[in-house]
Design a protein around this motif. Structure first.
Motif, PDB file in Angstrom:
ATOM      1  N   GLY A 175       0.743  -1.286   0.057  1.00  0.00           N
ATOM      2  CA  GLY A 175      -0.074  -0.070   0.223  1.00  0.00           C
ATOM      3  C   GLY A 175       0.780   1.271   0.150  1.00  0.00           C
ATOM      4  N   ASP A 176       1.952   1.075   0.525  1.00  0.00           N
ATOM      5  CA  ASP A 176       2.607   2.524   0.524  1.00  0.00           C
ATOM      6  C   ASP A 176       3.799   2.655  -0.172  1.00  0.00           C
ATOM      7  OD1 ASP A 176       1.232   3.546   2.580  1.00  0.00           O
ATOM      8  OD2 ASP A 176       2.337   2.199   4.253  1.00  0.00           O
ATOM      9  N   HIS A 177       3.925   2.025  -1.317  1.00  0.00           N
ATOM     10  CA  HIS A 177       5.127   1.689  -2.414  1.00  0.00           C
ATOM     11  C   HIS A 177       5.489   3.072  -2.855  1.00  0.00           C
ATOM     12  CE1 HIS A 177       2.533   2.136  -6.009  1.00  0.00           C
ATOM     13  NE2 HIS A 177       1.787   1.428  -5.333  1.00  0.00           N
ATOM     14  N   GLY A 178       6.729   3.059  -3.287  1.00  0.00           N
ATOM     15  CA  GLY A 178       7.160   4.616  -3.948  1.00  0.00           C
ATOM     16  C   GLY A 178       6.280   4.750  -5.314  1.00  0.00           C
ATOM     17  N   ASP A 179       6.220   6.011  -5.931  1.00  0.00           N
ATOM     18  CA  ASP A 179       5.589   6.428  -6.844  1.00  0.00           C
ATOM     19  C   ASP A 179       6.066   6.082  -8.132  1.00  0.00           C
ATOM     20  OD1 ASP A 179       7.608   8.213  -6.925  1.00  0.00           O
ATOM     21  OD2 ASP A 179       6.735   9.763  -7.296  1.00  0.00           O
ATOM     22  N   LYS A 180       7.445   5.404  -8.136  1.00  0.00           N
ATOM     23  CA  LYS A 180       7.908   4.844  -9.406  1.00  0.00           C
ATOM     24  C   LYS A 180       8.832   3.742  -9.139  1.00  0.00           C
ATOM     25  CE  LYS A 180       8.969   9.654 -10.993  1.00  0.00           C
ATOM     26  NZ  LYS A 180       9.937  10.690 -11.256  1.00  0.00           N
ATOM     27  N   LEU A 181       8.820   2.692 -10.209  1.00  0.00           N
ATOM     28  CA  LEU A 181       9.712   1.743 -10.382  1.00  0.00           C
ATOM     29  C   LEU A 181      10.484   1.721 -11.646  1.00  0.00           C
ATOM     30  CD1 LEU A 181      10.534  -1.250  -9.376  1.00  0.00           C
ATOM     31  CD2 LEU A 181       8.954  -2.073 -11.027  1.00  0.00           C
ATOM     32  N   PHE A 182      11.906   2.030 -11.487  1.00  0.00           N
ATOM     33  CA  PHE A 182      12.509   1.921 -12.869  1.00  0.00           C
ATOM     34  C   PHE A 182      13.094   0.477 -13.187  1.00  0.00           C
ATOM     35  CE2 PHE A 182      12.966   5.866 -10.182  1.00  0.00           C
ATOM     36  CZ  PHE A 182      12.988   6.579 -11.052  1.00  0.00           C
ATOM     37  N   ILE A 183      13.167   0.392 -14.413  1.00  0.00           N
ATOM     38  CA  ILE A 183      13.914  -0.728 -14.936  1.00  0.00           C
ATOM     39  C   ILE A 183      15.048  -0.385 -15.745  1.00  0.00           C
ATOM     40  CG2 ILE A 183      13.653  -3.003 -16.487  1.00  0.00           C
ATOM     41  CD1 ILE A 183      10.718  -3.098 -15.486  1.00  0.00           C
ATOM     42  N   ILE A 184      16.069  -0.614 -15.403  1.00  0.00           N
ATOM     43  CA  ILE A 184      17.428  -0.153 -16.254  1.00  0.00           C
ATOM     44  C   ILE A 184      18.312  -1.286 -16.807  1.00  0.00           C
ATOM     45  CG2 ILE A 184      19.716   0.662 -15.931  1.00  0.00           C
ATOM     46  CD1 ILE A 184      18.577   2.139 -13.343  1.00  0.00           C
ATOM     47  N   THR A 185      18.029  -1.207 -18.101  1.00  0.00           N
ATOM     48  CA  THR A 185      18.815  -2.420 -18.844  1.00  0.00           C
ATOM     49  C   THR A 185      20.227  -1.900 -19.058  1.00  0.00           C
ATOM     50  OG1 THR A 185      16.786  -2.661 -19.904  1.00  0.00           O
ATOM     51  CG2 THR A 185      18.812  -3.429 -21.132  1.00  0.00           C
ATOM     52  N   ALA A 187       6.891  -1.886   0.957  1.00  0.00           N
ATOM     53  CA  ALA A 187       6.244  -1.844   2.216  1.00  0.00           C
ATOM     54  C   ALA A 187       6.791  -0.945   3.119  1.00  0.00           C
ATOM     55  CB  ALA A 187       6.229  -3.355   2.911  1.00  0.00           C
ATOM     56  N   VAL A 188       8.305  -0.825   3.248  1.00  0.00           N
ATOM     57  CA  VAL A 188       8.815  -0.113   4.331  1.00  0.00           C
ATOM     58  C   VAL A 188       9.591   1.123   3.703  1.00  0.00           C
ATOM     59  CG1 VAL A 188      10.674  -0.177   6.205  1.00  0.00           C
ATOM     60  CG2 VAL A 188       9.502  -2.220   5.300  1.00  0.00           C
ATOM     61  N   ALA A 189      10.319   1.199   2.464  1.00  0.00           N
ATOM     62  CA  ALA A 189      11.159   2.146   2.184  1.00  0.00           C
ATOM     63  C   ALA A 189      10.503   3.614   1.991  1.00  0.00           C
ATOM     64  CB  ALA A 189      11.911   1.884   0.634  1.00  0.00           C
ATOM     65  N   ASN A 190       9.249   3.654   1.647  1.00  0.00           N
ATOM     66  CA  ASN A 190       8.626   5.051   1.416  1.00  0.00           C
ATOM     67  C   ASN A 190       7.789   5.463   2.691  1.00  0.00           C
ATOM     68  OD1 ASN A 190       8.198   6.627  -0.879  1.00  0.00           O
ATOM     69  ND2 ASN A 190       6.122   6.419  -0.798  1.00  0.00           N
ATOM     70  N   GLU A 191       7.913   4.852   3.829  1.00  0.00           N
ATOM     71  CA  GLU A 191       7.589   5.467   4.962  1.00  0.00           C
ATOM     72  C   GLU A 191       8.612   6.694   5.111  1.00  0.00           C
ATOM     73  OE1 GLU A 191       4.994   4.320   6.686  1.00  0.00           O
ATOM     74  OE2 GLU A 191       4.591   2.680   6.333  1.00  0.00           O
ATOM     75  N   VAL A 192       7.821   7.574   6.112  1.00  0.00           N
ATOM     76  CA  VAL A 192       8.726   8.959   6.476  1.00  0.00           C
ATOM     77  C   VAL A 192       9.897   8.289   6.962  1.00  0.00           C
ATOM     78  CG1 VAL A 192       8.686  10.789   8.047  1.00  0.00           C
ATOM     79  CG2 VAL A 192       6.601  10.057   6.824  1.00  0.00           C
ATOM     80  N   VAL A 193      11.051   8.731   6.269  1.00  0.00           N
ATOM     81  CA  VAL A 193      12.391   8.295   6.756  1.00  0.00           C
ATOM     82  C   VAL A 193      12.581   8.846   8.165  1.00  0.00           C
ATOM     83  CG1 VAL A 193      14.878   8.395   6.170  1.00  0.00           C
ATOM     84  CG2 VAL A 193      13.195   8.472   4.131  1.00  0.00           C
TER      85      VAL A 193
END
Length: 343
Positions: A67-77, A174-180
């Motif tokens: 539910g609290d995931h970041g707003d972006k996911l990057f795929i870097i080739t 789940a965790v990384a995008n919580e208020v640091v």
């Protein structure tokens, strides 16, 4: 170091005696013919482009299921991992993992990513292995292969590598995008990840190698630890990254919005105020410990006057006279209680 269009450099020197955006976004590195970066905001978007790679699908699925995931996911080739990481360093990811083009878990590339990020001493590499007897047996080997990196997270979860990849995405989502600063990475719950079927001795062997896993305690599913493979607490390093990024961002805003930031007491006071405000916010977030006597954070900001600045700095319009220090708040991860029974 990757080139950034910025007029501000923040150097953190960590002594251990005793909101900017993108602090929870994940990048997936995958081998390909030429370097490129793609940005996705949903799992369906990922599937529409990368349906042929199970590892990418699993990481993305775990990430966007939270539910609290970041707003972006990057795929870097990438063709060469270090080169691609450097080229796309400014895209705004804080966490990065690497998967094989065939959906495998490529140990050599994981080590390369770990070494690259450890060299930067900011951001995190993250990878996962299935929570099996094999992983437990080679736990120390995994730590050794990753150079005991203070910036690499290893998460043992699931019965298969495919499930473990899901766990990588779920952990960051789940965790990384919580208020640091507001959360520790131990005791965290995530959707779609099952507790491991390992016994206490096996889990202790993982912990001895600073590998975290997913367990049930007091009826609640949760992460078993919150450390990197090098033994650092993830939330502490994440907090340091937040402070650094926030000061860079806010000072750049000050420089860009000022008609002229004068090299005198007035201009220096404005720089001091920006850094003090960031450190005050870091205290409110839980990154910096609060002084119970004053109600303020335990931090100091020191500035040098124009008179105490080098003539070369004044002539080049480069101020180097500000420094700061702070005490991390830390967290409680275990409790021992002493009791007495009176007969």
């Amino acid at each position: 170091m990757a080139k950034n269009l910025s007029d501000v450099t923040v150097k953190l020197n960590v002594e251990q005696p005793s909101v900017p955006v993108n602090m929870g976004n994940l990048a997936i590195f995958v081998k390909g013919e030429s370097a490129k970066v793609e940005t996705f905001s949903s799992y369906d978007d990922v599937i529409s482009v990368h349906s042929d790679n199970d590892a990418i699908n699993q990481v993305a699925s775990g990430y966007f299921a939270q539910g609290d995931h970041g707003d972006k996911l990057f795929i870097i080739t990438y063709d060469k991992l270090d080169s691609a990481a450097e080229t796309f360093y400014g895209e705004g990811w804080e966490f990065a993992t690497v998967v094989g083009a065939d959906g495998s878990n490529p140990d050599e590339e994981i080590a390369a990513l770990s070494n690259y990020i450890n060299g930067k001493d900011e951001r995190f590499a993250v990878t996962a292995y299935p929570a099996t007897d094999t992983t437990v047996t080679k736990a120390e080997e995994i730590r050794s292969n990753l150079g005991n990196s203070r910036r690499t997270i290893v998460f043992a979860n699931g019965d298969t590598q495919s499930q473990a990849f899901y766990g990588v995405g779920a952990l960051i989502g789940a965790v990384a995008n919580e208020v640091v600063g507001s959360v520790t990475w131990k005791f965290r719950k995530m959707g779609g990840v099952k507790p491991v079927g390992l016994n206490v001795t096996q889990i202790e062997k993982l912990h001895a190698a600073n590998i975290l896993t997913y367990v049930t305690k007091a009826g609640a599913n949760q992460t078993s630890e919150g450390k990197t493979i090098g033994g650092e607490f993830i939330d502490a390093l994440h907090g340091d990254d937040w402070v650094k990024a926030s000061i860079e961002t806010e000072l750049q805003k000050l420089l860009s919005s000022s008609k002229k930031l004068t090299f005198d007491a007035t201009g220096i006071a404005q720089i001091d105020a920006v850094v003090t405000n960031v450190l005050s916010q870091a205290t409110r977030n839980g990154i910096i410990i609060e002084n119970t006597e004053t109600g303020m954070g335990k931090f100091t900001v020191t500035t040098a006057s124009r008179e105490d600045s080098a003539t070369a700095d004044i002539s080049s319009r480069h101020y180097t006279g500000l420094s700061f220090s702070y005490t991390r708040a830390g967290a409680i991860h275990s409790v021992t209680v002493s009791g007495q029974i009176n007969l």
